[in-house]
Scaffold this motif. Structure first.
Motif, short mmCIF file in Angstrom:
data_model
loop_
_atom_site.label_atom_id
_atom_site.label_comp_id
_atom_site.label_asym_id
_atom_site.label_seq_id
_atom_site.Cartn_x
_atom_site.Cartn_y
_atom_site.Cartn_z
N ALA A 1 0.83 -1.21 0.00
CA ALA A 1 0.00 0.00 0.00
C ALA A 1 0.87 1.26 0.00
N ALA A 2 1.97 1.22 0.72
CA ALA A 2 2.87 2.39 0.77
C ALA A 2 3.46 2.69 -0.60
N VAL A 3 3.74 1.65 -1.37
CA VAL A 3 4.29 1.84 -2.71
C VAL A 3 3.23 2.41 -3.64
N ALA A 4 2.04 1.87 -3.57
CA ALA A 4 0.99 2.22 -4.54
C ALA A 4 0.21 3.48 -4.17
N ILE A 5 0.39 4.00 -2.98
CA ILE A 5 -0.42 5.15 -2.54
C ILE A 5 -0.16 6.38 -3.39
N ARG A 6 1.00 6.46 -4.03
CA ARG A 6 1.31 7.62 -4.87
C ARG A 6 0.37 7.74 -6.07
N THR A 7 -0.20 6.60 -6.50
CA THR A 7 -1.09 6.63 -7.67
C THR A 7 -2.43 7.27 -7.33
N ARG A 8 -2.79 7.24 -6.07
CA ARG A 8 -4.08 7.76 -5.58
C ARG A 8 -5.27 7.07 -6.24
N ASN A 9 -5.03 5.88 -6.75
CA ASN A 9 -6.07 5.04 -7.33
C ASN A 9 -6.30 3.89 -6.34
N TRP A 10 -7.43 3.90 -5.65
CA TRP A 10 -7.64 2.95 -4.56
C TRP A 10 -7.66 1.51 -5.02
N SER A 11 -8.16 1.24 -6.21
CA SER A 11 -8.15 -0.14 -6.69
C SER A 11 -6.71 -0.60 -6.93
N HIS A 12 -5.87 0.30 -7.41
CA HIS A 12 -4.45 -0.03 -7.61
C HIS A 12 -3.76 -0.26 -6.26
N VAL A 13 -4.08 0.57 -5.28
CA VAL A 13 -3.49 0.42 -3.94
C VAL A 13 -3.87 -0.94 -3.35
N LEU A 14 -5.14 -1.29 -3.45
CA LEU A 14 -5.59 -2.56 -2.88
C LEU A 14 -5.00 -3.76 -3.63
N THR A 15 -4.93 -3.66 -4.95
CA THR A 15 -4.35 -4.74 -5.73
C THR A 15 -2.88 -4.93 -5.40
N THR A 16 -2.13 -3.85 -5.35
CA THR A 16 -0.70 -3.94 -5.04
C THR A 16 -0.49 -4.45 -3.62
N ALA A 17 -1.27 -3.95 -2.67
CA ALA A 17 -1.15 -4.42 -1.29
C ALA A 17 -1.45 -5.92 -1.20
#
Length: 142
Positions: free
Chosen positions: A99-115
């Motif tokens: 989540a820390a890596v993907a949070i920069r995208t500000r796209n919640w589906s991307h954050v959840l998928t990456t996490a």
């Protein structure tokens, strides 16, 4: 055996060691992938060297940050849970790092998928390490 060795080591020391190791590996990856990517962009000479240097720093830094977040979370959970080192620590540590890596995208589906993906890979790596240590312990007992 590894747990006994790491029992007295502070989480901050474990995180620094992890950051140094993984950022070095990331920097080496940047060193190998940088020239290929620079050629794809049509760069040559000084501009290619500059691109490769930035690639080494960027990839090394990103890998180090992820490693540090994972190690601090995993170690902190282990200490909080009374020294218990199992898949739960790896699951939560992977989710937080992803989540820390993907949070920069500000796209919640991307954050959840990456996490989720980083969490799954962390659990798999932890179970492989745990299985290896269990086999070693069984061999030593016989």
């Amino acid at each position: 055996m590894e747990e006994e060795l790491l029992a007295g080591v502070p989480c901050s020391s474990r995180a620094v060691e992890s950051v140094l190791r993984v950022s070095t590996a990331g920097g080496l990856y940047g060193f190998c992938a940088g020239p290929r990517n620079a050629r794809k962009l049509g760069l040559s000479g000084v501009s290619q060297a500059s691109y490769v240097a930035k690639s080494i720093g960027r990839v090394g830094f990103q890998c180090g940050v992820v490693s540090g977040i994972f190690t601090m979370t995993n170690c902190g959970l282990q200490r909080y849970r009374g020294g218990k080192s199992d898949w739960v620590n790896a699951l939560v540590g992977g989710a937080v790092a992803g989540a820390a890596v993907a949070i920069r995208t500000r796209n919640w589906s991307h954050v959840l998928t990456t996490a989720g993906l980083v969490s799954i890979f962390s659990v798999l790596a932890n179970s492989t390490r745990t299985d290896h240590h269990l086999k070693q312990q069984q061999q030593q007992q016989h």
